[in-house]
Scaffold this motif. Structure first.
Motif, short mmCIF file in Angstrom:
data_model
loop_
_atom_site.label_atom_id
_atom_site.label_comp_id
_atom_site.label_asym_id
_atom_site.label_seq_id
_atom_site.Cartn_x
_atom_site.Cartn_y
_atom_site.Cartn_z
N PHE A 171 0.78 -1.24 0.00
CA PHE A 171 0.00 0.00 0.00
C PHE A 171 0.82 1.30 0.00
CE2 PHE A 171 -2.93 -3.12 2.00
CZ PHE A 171 -3.96 -3.04 1.07
N ALA A 172 2.05 1.24 0.48
CA ALA A 172 2.79 2.50 0.65
C ALA A 172 3.36 2.99 -0.68
CB ALA A 172 3.92 2.30 1.65
N THR A 173 3.60 4.30 -0.74
CA THR A 173 4.38 4.81 -1.87
C THR A 173 5.82 4.33 -1.73
OG1 THR A 173 5.04 6.83 -0.69
CG2 THR A 173 2.94 6.89 -1.92
N LYS A 174 6.55 4.36 -2.83
CA LYS A 174 7.94 3.94 -2.79
C LYS A 174 8.73 4.77 -1.78
CE LYS A 174 12.02 3.38 -5.72
NZ LYS A 174 12.58 3.54 -7.09
N GLU A 175 8.47 6.07 -1.78
CA GLU A 175 9.20 6.97 -0.87
C GLU A 175 8.87 6.67 0.59
OE1 GLU A 175 8.92 8.49 -4.87
OE2 GLU A 175 7.34 7.91 -3.44
N SER A 176 7.59 6.41 0.85
CA SER A 176 7.16 6.12 2.22
C SER A 176 7.74 4.79 2.70
CB SER A 176 5.63 6.10 2.30
OG SER A 176 5.20 5.87 3.61
N LEU A 177 7.76 3.80 1.82
CA LEU A 177 8.32 2.50 2.17
C LEU A 177 9.80 2.61 2.52
CD1 LEU A 177 8.19 -0.61 2.36
CD2 LEU A 177 8.59 -0.69 -0.12
N GLU A 178 10.55 3.31 1.70
CA GLU A 178 11.97 3.46 1.96
C GLU A 178 12.22 4.24 3.24
OE1 GLU A 178 14.49 1.96 0.39
OE2 GLU A 178 12.82 0.93 -0.64
N LYS A 179 11.40 5.26 3.47
CA LYS A 179 11.53 6.04 4.71
C LYS A 179 11.28 5.16 5.93
CE LYS A 179 9.56 10.05 7.10
NZ LYS A 179 8.52 11.11 7.03
N MET A 180 10.25 4.30 5.86
CA MET A 180 9.95 3.40 6.97
C MET A 180 11.11 2.45 7.23
SD MET A 180 9.13 0.04 7.81
CE MET A 180 8.49 -0.70 6.31
N LYS A 181 11.67 1.88 6.16
CA LYS A 181 12.78 0.94 6.33
C LYS A 181 13.99 1.63 6.96
CE LYS A 181 11.68 -2.29 2.57
NZ LYS A 181 12.15 -2.85 1.27
N GLU A 182 14.27 2.82 6.52
CA GLU A 182 15.40 3.57 7.07
C GLU A 182 15.16 3.91 8.54
OE1 GLU A 182 15.83 6.94 4.54
OE2 GLU A 182 16.50 5.75 2.80
N THR A 183 13.93 4.31 8.85
CA THR A 183 13.60 4.65 10.24
C THR A 183 13.73 3.43 11.14
OG1 THR A 183 12.08 6.38 9.50
CG2 THR A 183 11.80 5.57 11.75
N ARG A 184 13.21 2.30 10.67
CA ARG A 184 13.27 1.08 11.47
C ARG A 184 14.70 0.61 11.67
NH1 ARG A 184 9.59 -3.57 9.39
NH2 ARG A 184 11.14 -3.60 7.73
N LYS A 185 15.51 0.67 10.62
CA LYS A 185 16.91 0.25 10.74
C LYS A 185 17.65 1.14 11.72
CE LYS A 185 21.10 -0.83 8.14
NZ LYS A 185 21.97 -0.21 9.17
N ALA A 187 16.38 2.87 14.18
CA ALA A 187 15.90 2.61 15.53
C ALA A 187 16.47 1.29 16.08
CB ALA A 187 14.37 2.56 15.54
N THR A 188 16.53 0.26 15.23
CA THR A 188 17.07 -1.03 15.65
C THR A 188 18.55 -0.92 16.00
OG1 THR A 188 15.47 -2.20 14.26
CG2 THR A 188 17.40 -3.44 14.97
N ASP A 189 19.30 -0.26 15.13
CA ASP A 189 20.74 -0.09 15.39
C ASP A 189 20.97 0.70 16.68
OD1 ASP A 189 21.23 -1.45 13.06
OD2 ASP A 189 21.70 0.33 11.87
N SER A 190 20.18 1.75 16.86
CA SER A 190 20.32 2.58 18.05
C SER A 190 20.02 1.80 19.32
CB SER A 190 19.40 3.80 17.94
OG SER A 190 19.45 4.57 19.11
N TRP A 191 18.95 0.98 19.25
CA TRP A 191 18.59 0.21 20.45
C TRP A 191 19.63 -0.87 20.75
CZ3 TRP A 191 15.14 1.47 24.02
CH2 TRP A 191 14.93 0.55 25.04
N ASN A 192 20.12 -1.53 19.73
CA ASN A 192 21.17 -2.53 19.96
C ASN A 192 22.40 -1.90 20.59
OD1 ASN A 192 19.57 -4.54 18.88
ND2 ASN A 192 20.48 -4.42 16.84
N GLU A 193 22.71 -0.70 20.15
CA GLU A 193 23.85 0.02 20.74
C GLU A 193 23.55 0.40 22.19
OE1 GLU A 193 27.64 1.94 20.87
OE2 GLU A 193 26.74 0.30 19.71
N ARG A 194 22.31 0.76 22.47
CA ARG A 194 21.92 1.08 23.85
C ARG A 194 22.14 -0.13 24.75
NH1 ARG A 194 16.46 4.15 25.83
NH2 ARG A 194 16.99 5.35 23.97
N ILE A 195 21.74 -1.30 24.29
CA ILE A 195 21.94 -2.52 25.07
C ILE A 195 23.44 -2.79 25.25
CG2 ILE A 195 21.63 -5.03 25.14
CD1 ILE A 195 19.03 -3.63 25.63
#
Length: 518
Positions: A171-185, A187-195
Motif C-alpha cells: 500500500f505504501a508509496t515507494k518513498e514512504s516504504l523506503e523512509k519506513m525501512k530507514e527509520t526502522r533500521k 531505531a534497531t541499530d540505536s537500540w542494539n547500541e543502547r543494550i
C-alpha cells in the motif's frame, strides 16, 4: 576440479526429477493413501493435544500429560509405547496473567508472563514504568542502575510501525516504504547500541536489573506480523518478566517519553514446582524379519507456551502418530522395527533426541533412516540428502513410491550437506545415520507461528498435514522393505572458506540432562 564440480551440478539438477519417477502401483501404498484419506484421525489428535492439553513446555505438568496421552493413544491402536526418562528439568506451571494500566487511565493490556517467570502474590505488582536508559558506557549504566528500584523496566525498543513489511509493500508509496525501512533500521541499530553500552546482553540484563531492585521486566519481542510476538523464557528469579504486544507496549513507551509516568499492575499466577522428570515417548511396531534394525519417525513433542505449540511442533507430532496408526493397520508386519520418537526439550537444544542417541547406541547403529518433521503446518517441499553420498539412490527409490501429487512439488538436493542443528534429525546425522528433515512450505511460519503467541490450532492446514502423513508412512514402509541397510558413505566436505581447513562433520553433542536448575 572444474569437471568434478560440473558433474556435481548435473547430479543436483537430476535429483529433482528422477527421484519422483513413478513405478508400478503398490497395493500397500494404495491402502495407506486410502486410509489416510478416508479415515484420518488428524483433526481429533490435534484437538486433543493442542486444545485439550495445550502447550508443552519442558518441566510442566502439561508436558507430562502429553507424554501419558500419547502412550495411551498408541495403545488404543495396538501399538506399544513407553516414556523413557533421560533427565530432569525445572518444574514450573503457568497460571493466569492479567496486566492492566492504572495510570494515567485504566486499560486492560495484552501481555503474558514469559516461561519460568516468577509469579506474583496477592494483588500482584503495581509500579511505574521506566525505559532502559541510553547511557554513554557501562560505567554510566552502573551509576544509573539505582534508578530502577521499585520500577518496571522496559527493555525492548519501540517499533516505529506495527504493520508487517508486506503490508507496507502493498500500500505504501515507494518513498514512504523506503523512509519506513530507514527509520526502522536506525531505531534497531540505536537500540542494539543502547543494550551494548550497558555491558550486558539480552540474557544477562534482566538479572542485573532484578539485582538492582527492579519490580519487574517488560519486553515486547515483536515477530514482524500483526499482533504477533515471540514468547521465550524469563531470566529473572524473583520478579515477574512479561512480554507485551507491540500495540500496548508502544503506547506505554510513548507515555513514559512524554512524562506521564504510566503505572501498570501485573498479576501472574505461575508457580515453581519440584524438579520434573524429562521423557521421550517411544512407540514401536516390531519388525518380523529384521527386528533389530530400525526406521525412526521423528518429531519433537515439547513446545514454547505463548500459544499451544500447534505448528511447532504439534503438526510434526500428529503426522508421526497418524503415520504409525496407518502403518499398524495397513502394514502390521514390517520387515524392520518402526519406531516413533517424540522427543522432549528440543527447544532447549535437541536434548531429548541427543539423549536417545547417547543412550541407545545399538538402536542407532542399526537404524536404516530417520524421517523428521518440525517446521510448521505446510506440505513437505524440500528434502536434503544431509551429506550422504548415496542418498539420491535410496531416497529416490523410496520417494518414487509416493503419489505424484505429493512428490511433484518436493525439491530435493543430493547429496546436500549435513545438518549441524536446528532440529532433531541433526542428532542422528552427527552419529552418521541417514536422517532427513522433511521441510515444509512456510505458511508464514517464521513470522506468525514459530515460537509465538499465535501458534494455535486454527493455523493448522489439515490438507497439507494429511499429505505429510501419507508421505511419511510410505517412506517408512519402503525404508523398512529395503533389502539391506542404506549406504552411509559421506561426502568429502569442502574447505572452510574462512579458515582454509577441511570442514568437519557435525560432532556428537551431549544433552543437557538437568535443565533450568541453577
Amino acid at each position: 576440479m572444474k569437471r568434478r564440480i560440473q558433474s556435481f551440478v548435473v547430479l543436483l539438477l537430476l535429483s529433482g526429477s528422477l527421484a519422483h519417477a513413478q513405478g508400478p502401483k503398490d497395493p500397500v501404498v494404495e491402502k495407506i493413501v486410502k486410509e489416510a484419506t478416508e479415515n484420518s484421525q488428524l483433526e481429533v489428535l490435534a484437538h486433543e493435544l493442542m486444545d485439550g492439553i495445550g502447550p508443552r513446555l519442558v518441566g510442566t505438568p502439561e508436558m507430562q500429560k502429553a507424554h501419558d496421552w500419547a502412550v495411551a493413544k498408541y495403545k488404543t491402536w495396538g501399538i506399544e509405547a513407553r516414556n523413557e526418562k533421560w533427565g530432569e528439568w525445572r518444574g514450573w506451571q503457568r497460571g493466569v496473567t492479567n496486566v492492566s494500566m492504572i495510570h494515567p487511565r485504566v486499560q486492560s493490556l495484552d501481555a503474558t508472563q514469559l516461561a519460568w517467570s516468577p509469579g506474583t502474590k496477592g494483588k500482584g505488582v503495581t509500579a511505574e514504568l521506566i525505559i532502559l536508559a541510553d547511557v554513554q558506557d557501562s560505567i554510566a549504566f552502573q551509576r544509573w542502575l539505582p534508578a530502577v528500584k521499585g520500577k518496571l523496566v522496559m527493555i525492548s525498543m519501540n517499533q516505529p510501525t506495527g504493520r508487517p513489511e508486506y503490508n507496507w509493500e502493498e500500500f505504501a508509496t515507494k518513498e514512504s516504504l523506503e523512509k519506513m525501512k530507514e527509520t526502522r533500521k536506525a531505531a534497531t541499530d540505536s537500540w542494539n547500541e543502547r543494550i551494548r553500552k550497558t555491558g550486558y546482553n539480552a540474557r544477562t540484563l534482566p538479572a542485573a536489573l532484578e539485582k538492582a531492585g527492579a519490580a519487574g521486566i517488560v519486553t515486547s519481542n515483536w515477530s514482524g506480523g500483526f499482533g504477533v510476538n515471540k514468547i521465550f523464557g524469563a531470566y529473572t528469579k524473583k520478579v515477574p518478566s512479561i512480554d507485551m504486544e507491540l500495540e500496548d507496549y508502544g503506547m506505554l513507551y510513548r507515555l513514559v517519553e512524554s512524562g506521564q509516568k504510566p503505572q501498570i499492575n501485573i498479576q501472574a499466577e505461575s508457580k515453581n514446582l519440584k524438579n520434573a522428570p524429562a521423557f521421550n515417548t517411544i512407540a514401536e511396531i516390531k519388525g518380523t524379519e529384521k527386528p533389530n534394525e530400525y526406521v525412526i519417525l521423528s518429531a519433537h513433542f515439547d513446545s514454547w507456551d505463548g500459544g499451544t505449540g500447534a505448528t511447532d511442533n504439534g503438526t510434526g507430532t500428529i503426522v508421526m502418530m497418524e503415520a504409525m496408526r496407518i502403518l499398524k493397520k495397513m502394514y502390521p508386519n514390517p520387515k524392520r522395527t518402526i519406531l516413533a520418537g517424540h522427543w522432549g526439550s528440543e527447544e532447549q537444544g535437541l536434548n531429548g533426541s541427543r539423549a536417545f542417541v547417547a543412550d541407545n547406541p545399538q538402536i542407532v547403529k542399526n537404524t536404516q533412516a530417520v524421517f523428521n518433521q518440525d517446521n510448521g503446518t505446510g506440505r513437505v517441499a524440500n528434502i536434503s540428502g544431509q551429506g550422504f553420498l548415496h542418498a539420491y539412490d535410496f531416497m529416490g527409490r523410496w520417494l518414487s513410491a509416493a503419489p505424484r501429487e505429493i512428490t511433484s512439488s518436493i525439491q530435493t538436493q543430493y547429496p546436500g550437506f549435513p545438518g549441524g542443528g536446528g532440529s532433531d534429525h541433526a542428532s542422528f546425522v552427527a552419529a552418521g545415520i541417514p536422517a532427513f528433515m522433511l521441510s515444509s512450505l512456510s505458511w508464514s511460519y517464521g513470522n506468525y507461528t514459530w515460537h509465538t503467541n499465535r501458534d494455535t490450532y486454527d493455523k493448522i492446514v489439515f490438507d497439507d498435514v494429511r499429505s505429510n502423513a501419507i508421505l511419511v508412512a510410505i517412506l517408512a514402509y519402503r525404508a523398512s522393505e529395503e533389502p539391506e541397510l542404506a549406504n552411509r558413505e559421506r561426502i568429502n566436505l569442502p574447505l572452510n572458506p574462512r579458515t582454509g581447513e577441511p570442514t568437519a562433520w557435525p560432532a556428537l553433542r551431549e544433552p543437557t540432562r538437568k535443565g533450568g536448575l541453577d
